[in-house]
Design an enzyme around this catalytic site. Structure first.
Site, PDB file in Angstrom:
ATOM      1  CB  SER A  81      -8.328 -10.127  -0.072  1.00 27.90           C
ATOM      2  OG  SER A  81      -8.330  -9.006   0.778  1.00 27.90           O
ATOM      3  CB  THR A 183      -2.245 -10.876   3.116  1.00 31.56           C
ATOM      4  OG1 THR A 183      -2.257 -11.841   2.076  1.00 31.56           O
ATOM      5  CG2 THR A 183      -2.009 -11.515   4.442  1.00 31.56           C
ATOM      6  CB  THR A 201      -4.425 -14.124   2.981  1.00 27.56           C
ATOM      7  OG1 THR A 201      -4.798 -13.610   1.714  1.00 27.56           O
ATOM      8  CG2 THR A 201      -3.636 -15.404   2.769  1.00 27.56           C
ATOM      9  NE  ARG A 211      -1.049 -19.108  -4.326  1.00 29.63           N
ATOM     10  CZ  ARG A 211      -0.977 -17.999  -3.602  1.00 29.63           C
ATOM     11  NH1 ARG A 211      -1.809 -17.825  -2.599  1.00 29.63           N
ATOM     12  NH2 ARG A 211      -0.097 -17.081  -3.857  1.00 29.63           N
ATOM     13  CB  THR A 234       0.434  -7.970   1.575  1.00 27.62           C
ATOM     14  OG1 THR A 234      -0.745  -8.185   0.800  1.00 27.62           O
ATOM     15  CG2 THR A 234       0.892  -6.537   1.377  1.00 27.62           C
ATOM     16  N   GLY A 235       1.044  -9.444  -1.151  1.00 24.83           N
ATOM     17  CA  GLY A 235       1.343  -9.402  -2.581  1.00 24.83           C
ATOM     18  C   GLY A 235       1.461 -10.800  -3.147  1.00 24.83           C
TER      19      GLY A 235
HETATM   20  N1  ASP Z   1       0.300 -12.982  -0.229  1.00 21.94           N
HETATM   21  C1  ASP Z   1      -1.018 -13.488  -0.482  1.00 21.94           C
HETATM   22  C2  ASP Z   1      -0.913 -14.779  -1.221  1.00 21.94           C
HETATM   23  O1  ASP Z   1      -0.086 -14.888  -2.107  1.00 21.94           O
HETATM   24  C3  ASP Z   1      -1.899 -12.566  -1.218  1.00 21.94           C
HETATM   25  C4  ASP Z   1      -1.794 -11.097  -0.913  1.00 21.94           C
HETATM   26  O2  ASP Z   1      -1.270 -10.686   0.085  1.00 21.94           O
HETATM   27  O3  ASP Z   1      -2.230 -10.286  -1.724  1.00 21.94           O
HETATM   28  O4  ASP Z   1      -1.687 -15.660  -0.968  1.00 21.94           O
END
Ligand code: ASP
Length: 321
Positions: A81, A183, A201, A211, A234-235
């Protein structure tokens, strides 16, 4: 690898499960001022913290520490990731997002950058060597090459195979806490009391080409205000982008909330605006000028790593659901 499986199998997590409630980070509750401190998202943050700590423990600058720290998962091909080995977009292209912010409020970001193992270092060069804040796509790559970065194929055999398997159904569904997105966000306070942060990330696996998530956007994925504190998320980036959650958390610390309270209120605000929040995960961590830290998430299993003179450990964040 599925995060839950990884957590179950790892020695760190064995510590977590046996510790139960004791796993709460009490170091931040005793309100003792502590520096230096580095915190970062997820269990892979612990290895990243080690490299950051090499700099912080010698009295080095938080900015150098967070850059060095997040370079660890960026270069780790087994981390799907971040950086090298990151999951590609639906067209099979690995496109990376990163940003960095220093104690003076300077910021540098790259979005949708291909072929470069360390987007965080390119983001730092954007901050230090250009009059701009964000460079994107082809322009970011051109700049990186001009700055001496080497072109690398970031799509590993493993991630190529997984992408090809995904193509069979092309079912796009970011799944809570499963390692198809996650991330590394890192925040540090150095012995001088200065704060910096970094975030890097490969974004959501199999995203649409082009994107860009929250991670390289100042105020969304990361925000640092050296007077008050710093926060990183993150998320699912789309909801963080719409709520500027990192900026909000820092603003809350400016209004005298603890880092823990700031994370909780920022997540609550996001939930209030996100009717389907049960289907997605967002986690955030924060640190204030005293070196106190906080972490909060929507769902369980959001872990973060904390390293200081007294602690070097992965914790599970408190969560809403
Ligand atoms: N925040 C990151 C994104 O949307 C992904 C993640 O942190 O899981 O690209």
């Amino acid at each position: 690898m599925e995060r839950r499986k990884f957590i179950k199998n790892s020695s760190i997590a064995m510590g977590l499960s046996t510790l139960g409630l004791n796993n709460l980070d009490l170091s931040s509750m005793n309100k003792k001022t502590e520096k230096p401190v580095v915190i970062s998202t997820w269990d892979f943050g612990l290895a990243a913290n080690q490299d950051a700590w090499k700099i912080l423990s010698k009295g080095g600058r938080a900015l150098d520490a967070v850059e060095q720290g997040v370079m660890v998962p960026e270069a780790d091909a087994s981390n799907s990731s971040v950086g090298l080995g990151g999951a590609p977009d639906r067209d099979g292209r690995v496109t990376l997002d990163a940003c960095i912010m220093d104690e003076k409020g300077n910021a540098g970001c790259v979005t949708a950058l291909e072929h470069i193992v360390h987007p965080i270092s390119v983001a730092r060069k954007v901050m230090e060597n250009t009059p701009h804040v964000i460079l994107t796509g082809e322009g970011a790559l051109q700049f990186a090459l001009d700055q001496g970065f080497k072109k690398t194929d970031l799509l590993t055999e493993k991630s190529k195979k997984e992408w090809q398997k995904w193509l069979e159904t092309s079912d796009y569904k970011p799944v809570i806490n499963i390692e198809n997105h996650d991330t590394i966000g890192m925040l540090a306070i150095d012995s001088n009391g200065d704060l910096s942060g970094a975030c890097t990330t490969s974004g959501l696996a199999y995203k649409m080409h082009g994107r860009v998530g929250d991670s390289p956007v100042i105020g969304a994925g990361l925000y640092v205000d050296n007077e008050y504190g710093a926060a990183v998320c993150t998320g699912l980036g789309e909801v963080v982008l719409k709520n500027l959650s990192s900026f909000l958390a820092v603003e809350l610390m400016r209004n005298k909330k603890s880092p823990q309270k700031a994370c909780e209120i920022a997540i609550e605000r996001l939930l209030a605006k996100t009717p389907n929040y049960k289907d997605l995960q967002v986690g955030m961590i924060a640190i204030n000028k005293k070196g106190e830290t906080g972490a909060y998430a929507i769902h369980p299993n959001f872990t973060y790593a904390k390293t200081s003179n007294t602690i070097n450990k992965v914790f599970e964040a408190a969560h809403k659901i």
